[in-house]
Write a protein that holds these residues in place. Structure first.
Motif, PDB file in Angstrom:
ATOM      1  N   THR A  44       0.827  -1.206   0.000  1.00  0.00           N
ATOM      2  CA  THR A  44       0.000   0.000   0.000  1.00  0.00           C
ATOM      3  C   THR A  44       0.862   1.258   0.000  1.00  0.00           C
ATOM      4  N   LEU A  45       1.877   1.274   0.824  1.00  0.00           N
ATOM      5  CA  LEU A  45       2.744   2.455   0.888  1.00  0.00           C
ATOM      6  C   LEU A  45       3.564   2.616  -0.385  1.00  0.00           C
ATOM      7  N   TRP A  46       3.992   1.491  -0.986  1.00  0.00           N
ATOM      8  CA  TRP A  46       4.690   1.606  -2.277  1.00  0.00           C
ATOM      9  C   TRP A  46       3.802   2.319  -3.278  1.00  0.00           C
ATOM     10  N   ARG A  47       2.531   1.926  -3.350  1.00  0.00           N
ATOM     11  CA  ARG A  47       1.635   2.539  -4.324  1.00  0.00           C
ATOM     12  C   ARG A  47       1.366   4.010  -3.992  1.00  0.00           C
ATOM     13  N   GLN A  48       1.150   4.305  -2.722  1.00  0.00           N
ATOM     14  CA  GLN A  48       0.876   5.688  -2.354  1.00  0.00           C
ATOM     15  C   GLN A  48       2.072   6.603  -2.640  1.00  0.00           C
ATOM     16  N   ILE A  49       3.250   6.165  -2.262  1.00  0.00           N
ATOM     17  CA  ILE A  49       4.440   6.991  -2.470  1.00  0.00           C
ATOM     18  C   ILE A  49       4.716   7.168  -3.955  1.00  0.00           C
ATOM     19  N   SER A  50       4.685   6.076  -4.711  1.00  0.00           N
ATOM     20  CA  SER A  50       5.021   6.176  -6.137  1.00  0.00           C
ATOM     21  C   SER A  50       4.007   7.037  -6.880  1.00  0.00           C
ATOM     22  N   ALA A  51       2.717   6.841  -6.610  1.00  0.00           N
ATOM     23  CA  ALA A  51       1.696   7.642  -7.288  1.00  0.00           C
ATOM     24  C   ALA A  51       1.785   9.106  -6.888  1.00  0.00           C
ATOM     25  N   SER A  52       2.042   9.365  -5.624  1.00  0.00           N
ATOM     26  CA  SER A  52       2.105  10.746  -5.152  1.00  0.00           C
ATOM     27  C   SER A  52       3.283  11.494  -5.756  1.00  0.00           C
ATOM     28  N   GLU A  53       4.406  10.807  -5.923  1.00  0.00           N
ATOM     29  CA  GLU A  53       5.573  11.473  -6.506  1.00  0.00           C
ATOM     30  C   GLU A  53       5.430  11.678  -8.009  1.00  0.00           C
ATOM     31  N   MET A  54       4.809  10.723  -8.703  1.00  0.00           N
ATOM     32  CA  MET A  54       4.743  10.805 -10.164  1.00  0.00           C
ATOM     33  C   MET A  54       3.588  11.645 -10.674  1.00  0.00           C
ATOM     34  N   ALA A  55       2.530  11.779  -9.891  1.00  0.00           N
ATOM     35  CA  ALA A  55       1.339  12.484 -10.368  1.00  0.00           C
ATOM     36  C   ALA A  55       1.628  13.892 -10.875  1.00  0.00           C
ATOM     37  N   PRO A  56       2.399  14.721 -10.162  1.00  0.00           N
ATOM     38  CA  PRO A  56       2.631  16.071 -10.677  1.00  0.00           C
ATOM     39  C   PRO A  56       3.327  16.092 -12.034  1.00  0.00           C
ATOM     40  N   ALA A  57       4.268  15.174 -12.252  1.00  0.00           N
ATOM     41  CA  ALA A  57       5.004  15.163 -13.519  1.00  0.00           C
ATOM     42  C   ALA A  57       4.176  14.592 -14.659  1.00  0.00           C
ATOM     43  N   LEU A  58       3.423  13.547 -14.380  1.00  0.00           N
ATOM     44  CA  LEU A  58       2.747  12.832 -15.456  1.00  0.00           C
ATOM     45  C   LEU A  58       1.381  13.406 -15.805  1.00  0.00           C
ATOM     46  N   LEU A  59       0.773  14.121 -14.890  1.00  0.00           N
ATOM     47  CA  LEU A  59      -0.566  14.639 -15.140  1.00  0.00           C
ATOM     48  C   LEU A  59      -0.600  16.156 -15.326  1.00  0.00           C
ATOM     49  N   THR A  60       0.580  16.778 -15.348  1.00  0.00           N
ATOM     50  CA  THR A  60       0.652  18.223 -15.552  1.00  0.00           C
ATOM     51  C   THR A  60       1.126  18.508 -16.966  1.00  0.00           C
ATOM     52  N   PRO A  61       0.326  19.185 -17.788  1.00  0.00           N
ATOM     53  CA  PRO A  61       0.750  19.486 -19.162  1.00  0.00           C
ATOM     54  C   PRO A  61       2.032  20.311 -19.182  1.00  0.00           C
ATOM     55  N   GLY A  62       2.908  19.996 -20.149  1.00  0.00           N
ATOM     56  CA  GLY A  62       4.106  20.786 -20.356  1.00  0.00           C
ATOM     57  C   GLY A  62       5.326  20.342 -19.582  1.00  0.00           C
ATOM     58  N   VAL A  63       5.175  19.367 -18.681  1.00  0.00           N
ATOM     59  CA  VAL A  63       6.342  18.901 -17.923  1.00  0.00           C
ATOM     60  C   VAL A  63       7.316  18.175 -18.848  1.00  0.00           C
ATOM     61  N   PHE A  64       6.776  17.321 -19.735  1.00  0.00           N
ATOM     62  CA  PHE A  64       7.601  16.653 -20.737  1.00  0.00           C
ATOM     63  C   PHE A  64       7.615  17.494 -22.015  1.00  0.00           C
ATOM     64  N   PRO A  65       8.687  17.403 -22.791  1.00  0.00           N
ATOM     65  CA  PRO A  65       8.754  18.188 -24.033  1.00  0.00           C
ATOM     66  C   PRO A  65       7.856  17.676 -25.144  1.00  0.00           C
TER      67      PRO A  65
ATOM     68  N   LYS B 168      -3.709   7.082 -19.746  1.00  0.00           N
ATOM     69  CA  LYS B 168      -4.922   6.417 -19.273  1.00  0.00           C
ATOM     70  C   LYS B 168      -4.620   5.553 -18.054  1.00  0.00           C
ATOM     71  N   TYR B 169      -3.565   4.752 -18.139  1.00  0.00           N
ATOM     72  CA  TYR B 169      -3.219   3.877 -17.024  1.00  0.00           C
ATOM     73  C   TYR B 169      -2.945   4.689 -15.769  1.00  0.00           C
ATOM     74  N   PHE B 170      -2.108   5.708 -15.902  1.00  0.00           N
ATOM     75  CA  PHE B 170      -1.725   6.430 -14.685  1.00  0.00           C
ATOM     76  C   PHE B 170      -2.889   7.244 -14.125  1.00  0.00           C
ATOM     77  N   THR B 171      -3.718   7.806 -14.986  1.00  0.00           N
ATOM     78  CA  THR B 171      -4.895   8.533 -14.509  1.00  0.00           C
ATOM     79  C   THR B 171      -5.814   7.607 -13.715  1.00  0.00           C
ATOM     80  N   ASP B 172      -6.057   6.411 -14.253  1.00  0.00           N
ATOM     81  CA  ASP B 172      -6.884   5.436 -13.545  1.00  0.00           C
ATOM     82  C   ASP B 172      -6.216   4.986 -12.241  1.00  0.00           C
ATOM     83  N   ASN B 173      -4.904   4.796 -12.278  1.00  0.00           N
ATOM     84  CA  ASN B 173      -4.181   4.356 -11.100  1.00  0.00           C
ATOM     85  C   ASN B 173      -4.293   5.382  -9.974  1.00  0.00           C
TER      86      ASN B 173
END
Length: 471
Positions: free
Chosen positions: A309-330, A339-344
């Motif tokens: 549970t903590l692995w999932r919470q920590i990993s999702a919490s750290e990645m969410a800002p980068a993966l769900l924020t437009p413009g972070v990647f070039p 789709k996968y990460f949004t659902d996750n």
């Protein structure tokens, strides 16, 4: 050497044959390059074929041997290198279309060690973009197909390298593992993989850059191969500190294990459910260990539910800002990854305050202490790689419930990542036409212990690969 094709030999057998002059490194390389031409169109696992680089490296090994020098412990062994590991002369794309010009100035340090030992890079291995799914698909190179069953995912994120090794396109592969990304695709392909302890193998790049805390703690680089002996051989070369990686360590790697042989078996970790064929594989592996002289007891390791549970919470919490924020990647990520990460994320209680985030890492320390104490009594934990069959393609994109169910199936996988522990995935046979296997987890820096247990399991189960994926 027997009459098997060069592409059927293990890394250990190839190195011995090349060192002793039975076959040239160039002949081995040419055989594997031809194999790639023959079978890769059926699986799309090799993204880039390193023809010129392989021939030059093989010729250099042959020249050393001809001059009376040692060809190295990996003399002539063809390897694949995952798309997110730095290899000079080839872009490190991480499966991203906008990263095709990211050609590194130098190899990852463990790649340099392997090349110096005589290994021959023949191909790059496919992966999901930024390694984010337990499947292997991206917008740059497309889907890698499971060579056993094209309707099922090949696992991820080191899926390309696992399929390359399973189909005889290389004798070994290099991948990484943040949440089972070595062990799961190896399991799906019917081969073996070693997830080393945190820090034993340095970073996949020598560039100095900020790294998220979960990547520092959970992610490792390691080998895939068709035998446990080959995992041991490759790890013995690639481990050790790199001065550019402040988390890397040099710890001796013993050639065997003569300590206590006690095994804790968990058939259904945390009691969340397990499919019958998975339970049968774990019990078969337990019998193999018992017959090999290990003391086996069915006992639950500490708090797998909280670790997962903590692995999932920590990993999702750290990645969410980068993966769900437009413009972070070039450039855009693939629709499947988004789709996968949004659902996750929809299924996770994010650690969105300093207090909850800090508390999660604090609890990790206590959980690691409980596992350390447990490993004193039980140096090996035996359990499933995943508690269910490999899913059908697209199932992980069917909604938040599927992402949660998949994470639950992988709870023992991610527990090893959460705690930074070494683990080996080893096949045990074929069920309903698809590979089945188990994993063994050991204490921190106990790779030699996990490998010893995996050898005993492997000895009781005939090899299943290379497999020919062509119709």
């Amino acid at each position: 050497m027997d009459n098997r094709a060069l592409t059927e030999l293990s890394a250990t057998e190839i190195a011995e044959a090349v060192r002793t002059g039975v076959v040239s490194a160039l002949a081995v390389a040419e055989a594997h390059l031809a194999r790639i031409d023959e079978v890769n169109p059926a699986v799309n696992a090799a993204t880039v074929v390193l023809t010129d680089q392989a021939r030059a490296a093989a010729a250099a090994v042959d020249a050393r041997i001809a001059a009376g020098q040692d060809g190295g412990p990996l003399a002539g062994v063809p390897i694949s290198v995952k798309e997110n590991i730095d290899l000079t002369g080839s872009a490190t794309t991480s499966g991203l279309p906008f990263a095709t010009d990211h050609i590194p100035a130098e190899n990852a340090s463990f790649v340099t060690k392997l090349l110096a030992a005589g290994a021959i890079p023949v191909a790059r291995g496919n992966m999901p973009d930024v390694g984010l799914r337990w499947d292997t698909d991206n917008d740059l190179y497309g889907r890698t197909w499971n060579p056993w069953d094209r309707s099922r995912v090949p696992g991820g994120s080191s899926g390309g390298d696992a399929v390359i090794v399973a189909t005889g396109m290389a004798a070994a592969g290099l991948g990484n593992d943040y949440g089972g990304s070595l062990r799961l695709p190896a399991h799906a392909a019917g081969i073996a993989a070693l997830r080393p302890s945190a820090g034993r193998v340095p970073a996949p790049t020598r560039q100095i850059m900020p790294i998220e805390l979960s990547l520092q703690a959970f992610a490792v680089n390691g080998p895939l191969a068709r035998t446990v002996a080959d995992l041991d051989l490759l790890f013995g070369v690639m481990h050790g500190a790199d001065d550019n990686d402040p988390l890397s360590v040099t710890v001796p790697h013993p050639s065997g294990y003569d300590g206590p042989r006690r095994v804790a078996v968990t058939v259904d970790p945390a009691g969340w459910g397990v499919e019958p064929q998975v339970a049968a594989a774990v019990r078969a592996a337990a019998r193999a260990l018992t017959e090999a002289g290990w003391e086996v007891e069915e006992v639950e390791p500490p708090q797998v539910d909280r670790c997962a549970t903590l692995w999932r919470q920590i990993s999702a919490s750290e990645m969410a800002p980068a993966l769900l924020t437009p413009g972070v990647f070039p450039g855009p990520l693939s629709a499947g990854t988004v789709k996968y990460f949004t659902d996750n994320v929809a299924g996770v209680d994010l650690l969105d305050t300093a207090a909850t985030y800090s508390a999660a890492w604090a609890e990790r320390h206590a959980l690691a202490a409980r596992w350390r104490r447990f490993n004193t009594r039980y140096p090996v934990v035996l359990g499933p790689v995943t508690t269910a069959a490999m899913p059908a393609i697209g199932w992980d994109l069917s909604g938040p419930e599927a992402t949660t169910e998949q994470w639950q199936q992988h709870r023992l996988l991610v527990t090893a990542n959460f705690l930074g522990l070494p683990a080996v995935a080893v096949p045990t046979g074929v069920t309903d036409g698809r590979p089945q296997g188990v994993q063994v987890i050991s204490r921190l820096h106990g790779e030699h212990i996990a490998l010893a247990a995996a050898r005993a399991i492997e000895a009781a189960h005939p090899a299943m690969t290379p497999i020919d994926p062509r119709p």
